[in-house]
Motif scaffolding. Structure first.
Motif, PDB file in Angstrom:
ATOM      1  N   HIS A 129       0.764  -1.210  -0.066  1.00  0.00           N
ATOM      2  CA  HIS A 129       0.147   0.031  -0.027  1.00  0.00           C
ATOM      3  C   HIS A 129       0.833   1.099   0.024  1.00  0.00           C
ATOM      4  O   HIS A 129       1.806   1.336   0.684  1.00  0.00           O
ATOM      5  CB  HIS A 129      -1.115   0.039   1.287  1.00  0.00           C
ATOM      6  CG  HIS A 129      -1.811  -0.992   1.132  1.00  0.00           C
ATOM      7  ND1 HIS A 129      -3.128  -0.963   0.243  1.00  0.00           N
ATOM      8  CD2 HIS A 129      -1.979  -2.335   1.845  1.00  0.00           C
ATOM      9  CE1 HIS A 129      -3.834  -2.070   0.620  1.00  0.00           C
ATOM     10  NE2 HIS A 129      -3.163  -2.823   1.320  1.00  0.00           N
ATOM     11  N   ARG A 130       0.461   2.103  -0.920  1.00  0.00           N
ATOM     12  CA  ARG A 130       1.316   3.372  -1.022  1.00  0.00           C
ATOM     13  C   ARG A 130       0.156   4.641  -0.965  1.00  0.00           C
ATOM     14  O   ARG A 130       0.548   5.689  -0.740  1.00  0.00           O
ATOM     15  CB  ARG A 130       2.074   3.208  -2.307  1.00  0.00           C
ATOM     16  CG  ARG A 130       3.262   2.370  -2.269  1.00  0.00           C
ATOM     17  CD  ARG A 130       4.256   2.601  -1.322  1.00  0.00           C
ATOM     18  NE  ARG A 130       5.244   1.606  -1.187  1.00  0.00           N
ATOM     19  CZ  ARG A 130       5.471   0.301  -0.519  1.00  0.00           C
ATOM     20  NH1 ARG A 130       4.314   0.100  -0.054  1.00  0.00           N
ATOM     21  NH2 ARG A 130       6.298  -0.401  -0.792  1.00  0.00           N
ATOM     22  N   ARG A 131      -1.099   4.029  -1.265  1.00  0.00           N
ATOM     23  CA  ARG A 131      -1.864   5.340  -1.224  1.00  0.00           C
ATOM     24  C   ARG A 131      -2.827   5.101  -0.094  1.00  0.00           C
ATOM     25  O   ARG A 131      -3.730   3.991  -0.184  1.00  0.00           O
ATOM     26  CB  ARG A 131      -2.915   5.280  -2.621  1.00  0.00           C
ATOM     27  CG  ARG A 131      -1.804   5.532  -3.768  1.00  0.00           C
ATOM     28  CD  ARG A 131      -2.941   6.109  -4.903  1.00  0.00           C
ATOM     29  NE  ARG A 131      -4.011   5.391  -5.144  1.00  0.00           N
ATOM     30  CZ  ARG A 131      -3.980   4.294  -6.025  1.00  0.00           C
ATOM     31  NH1 ARG A 131      -2.877   3.595  -6.531  1.00  0.00           N
ATOM     32  NH2 ARG A 131      -5.167   3.603  -6.234  1.00  0.00           N
ATOM     33  N   ILE A 132      -2.607   5.579   1.044  1.00  0.00           N
ATOM     34  CA  ILE A 132      -3.032   5.547   2.336  1.00  0.00           C
ATOM     35  C   ILE A 132      -3.871   6.611   2.945  1.00  0.00           C
ATOM     36  O   ILE A 132      -3.160   7.800   2.821  1.00  0.00           O
ATOM     37  CB  ILE A 132      -2.160   5.114   3.379  1.00  0.00           C
ATOM     38  CG1 ILE A 132      -1.426   3.750   2.926  1.00  0.00           C
ATOM     39  CG2 ILE A 132      -2.763   4.849   4.618  1.00  0.00           C
ATOM     40  CD1 ILE A 132       0.146   3.330   3.433  1.00  0.00           C
ATOM     41  N   ALA A 166       2.203  10.428  13.847  1.00  0.00           N
ATOM     42  CA  ALA A 166       2.941   9.218  14.013  1.00  0.00           C
ATOM     43  C   ALA A 166       3.064   8.457  12.695  1.00  0.00           C
ATOM     44  O   ALA A 166       4.280   8.306  11.950  1.00  0.00           O
ATOM     45  CB  ALA A 166       2.975   8.279  15.114  1.00  0.00           C
ATOM     46  N   LEU A 167       1.857   8.019  12.188  1.00  0.00           N
ATOM     47  CA  LEU A 167       1.788   7.277  11.007  1.00  0.00           C
ATOM     48  C   LEU A 167       2.340   8.267   9.897  1.00  0.00           C
ATOM     49  O   LEU A 167       2.892   7.521   8.819  1.00  0.00           O
ATOM     50  CB  LEU A 167       0.265   6.841  10.742  1.00  0.00           C
ATOM     51  CG  LEU A 167       0.061   6.012   9.614  1.00  0.00           C
ATOM     52  CD1 LEU A 167       0.997   4.850   9.459  1.00  0.00           C
ATOM     53  CD2 LEU A 167      -1.286   5.692   9.505  1.00  0.00           C
ATOM     54  N   GLY A 183       9.057   7.009   2.146  1.00  0.00           N
ATOM     55  CA  GLY A 183       9.057   7.553   0.926  1.00  0.00           C
ATOM     56  C   GLY A 183       7.436   7.472   0.359  1.00  0.00           C
ATOM     57  O   GLY A 183       7.250   7.660  -0.818  1.00  0.00           O
ATOM     58  N   SER A 184       6.418   7.355   1.253  1.00  0.00           N
ATOM     59  CA  SER A 184       5.129   7.229   0.959  1.00  0.00           C
ATOM     60  C   SER A 184       4.447   8.394   1.621  1.00  0.00           C
ATOM     61  O   SER A 184       3.524   7.799   2.687  1.00  0.00           O
ATOM     62  CB  SER A 184       4.691   5.701   1.124  1.00  0.00           C
ATOM     63  OG  SER A 184       5.142   4.851   0.364  1.00  0.00           O
ATOM     64  N   PRO A 185       4.480   9.478   1.376  1.00  0.00           N
ATOM     65  CA  PRO A 185       3.585  10.439   2.239  1.00  0.00           C
ATOM     66  C   PRO A 185       2.284  10.413   1.939  1.00  0.00           C
ATOM     67  O   PRO A 185       1.855  10.055   1.098  1.00  0.00           O
ATOM     68  CB  PRO A 185       4.600  11.870   1.886  1.00  0.00           C
ATOM     69  CG  PRO A 185       4.993  11.575   0.340  1.00  0.00           C
ATOM     70  CD  PRO A 185       5.438  10.028   0.263  1.00  0.00           C
ATOM     71  N   ILE A 186       1.600  10.868   3.044  1.00  0.00           N
ATOM     72  CA  ILE A 186       0.220  10.935   2.762  1.00  0.00           C
ATOM     73  C   ILE A 186      -0.240  12.287   2.636  1.00  0.00           C
ATOM     74  O   ILE A 186       0.141  13.318   3.068  1.00  0.00           O
ATOM     75  CB  ILE A 186      -0.547  10.620   4.249  1.00  0.00           C
ATOM     76  CG1 ILE A 186      -0.084   9.058   4.521  1.00  0.00           C
ATOM     77  CG2 ILE A 186      -2.179  10.593   4.151  1.00  0.00           C
ATOM     78  CD1 ILE A 186      -0.477   8.872   5.937  1.00  0.00           C
TER      79      ILE A 186
END
Length: 369
Positions: A206-209, A228-229, A237-240
């Protein structure tokens, strides 16, 4: 003859023991002493099992015990506790200052505190009158009925904290930390919990969270967990995207989820800041025809299975309520016993429970990242 008559009258008076006239009037030590024609200290010694130490006759012992039984006499625990300096009672106060009838989280927490108290030799006084002013609450908590206070989840600006700091009442904060570092505390390891959430999501591709946070000010842990998440995913490398961090109440889950999933590239996973919201989102997925976990994975927090129409069990971070409560009561007992060292900050580990709502992001979803 007169002497025999006097003796007969005494015996008659002893046999005619009556309970207090008023139904709500407690029998007292003085009542027992008067009817037994002995001193209150003699009654106290007999009822405490110490008559043999003071050479009190067997006849007197039997008479005192019978009269006490007939009166349904019970010692005044408040008076006894003042004399001994201990009540063996702990107060439990929730700074949320309300209690919902269907609050599974607080039901679980309260039960764990009650069990832990009993295991450690204490009764628990749960305060549930939230109509008092902060000073009235403080006076009630500090009024001598309890040996110490388990203070649940206070915010840094809770008006009770400065009042309590001026008292000698031992206090342990449960599920929170003292912003001034004066009070000991016990809390679950939320940082570890959010690290586990990030690891599980990333391991499943999962990268689109998205994050469903709570409505302030009630969602006291929501912001810290979301922050924190975000930090852990950013490091990986998977910023929200900021627009995917949403405040969402359980009653809004269907509307907010429908809007979020209608975009051309919707998220493949959602973290819900607690399990009650996670189960509301799972029910919303069923209503909207969103397949879990094939289209969308859901992770919650607390490890609680809230009543829901969904067939799924939410994947979640499990908090050991019983261990947390026992640690809190033991810590408070330590301070009641006179511990005077630096304030102890206890942190309990958490674990990830897989449930049925987490799965891998499918190939089509991954190709859009």
């Amino acid at each position: 003859m007169l002497k025999q008559l006097s003796t007969l009258l005494k015996q008659l008076s002893r046999s005619m023991v009556t309970k207090p006239e008023k139904q709500n009037e407690r029998a007292t030590l003085q009542m027992v002493a008067t009817l037994a024609q002995v001193s209150t200290s003699t009654v106290s010694l007999v009822l405490a099992g110490k008559a043999s130490h003071r050479r009190i006759s067997e006849d007197t012992r039997a008479r005192v015990k019978k009269i006490a039984d007939d009166l349904n006499y019970a010692p005044n625990l408040l008076t006894r506790s003042l004399r001994r300096g201990r009540t063996n009672i702990l107060s439990f106060f929730s700074t949320f200052r309300h209690r919902e009838t269907d609050d599974l989280y607080m039901d679980k927490m309260s039960s764990a505190i009650e069990t832990a108290g009993g295991d450690c030799g204490y009764d628990i006084l749960v305060h549930c009158n939230f109509n008092r002013s902060p000073r009235e609450i403080y006076q009630f908590l500090n009024g001598g009925m309890a040996d110490g206070l388990l203070l649940f989840a206070p915010q840094h600006d809770d008006p009770l904290l400065p009042l309590l700091r001026n008292s000698n009442l031992p206090v342990v904060i449960v599920n929170g930390r003292d912003p001034e570092g004066e009070y000991p505390s016990v809390a679950d390891d939320a940082t570890l919990g959010m690290r586990l959430v990030a690891d599980q999501l990333l391991a499943n591709g999962h990268r689109r969270i998205a994050i469903f946070s709570g409505r302030q000010p009630e969602a006291r842990d929501a912001f810290a967990r979301a922050q924190a998440l975000q930090a852990f995913l950013r490091e990986a490398g998977s910023p929200i995207p900021p627009e995917w961090v949403l405040e969402c109440g359980s009653d809004e889950a269907t509307e907010i989820l429908a809007k979020l999933m209608s975009s051309s590239e919707p998220p493949t996973a959602i973290f819900c800041w607690h399990d009650r919201l996670a189960y509301a989102v799972l029910a919303a997925c069923d209503q909207l025809g969103i397949e879990v976990p094939e289209q969308l994975s859901i992770i919650g927090y607390d490890g609680l299975h809230w009543p829901s129409a969904t067939r799924h069990v939410a994947s979640s971070i499990q908090v050991d309520f019983n261990a947390l409560a026992l640690k809190a009561v033991r810590l408070l007992d330590l301070y009641i016993a006179g511990y005077a060292g630096a304030p102890l900050q206890e942190t309990l580990p958490v674990a990830f429970v897989p449930g049925t709502s987490l799965g891998p992001a499918n190939q089509l979803q991954r190709s859009k990242t």
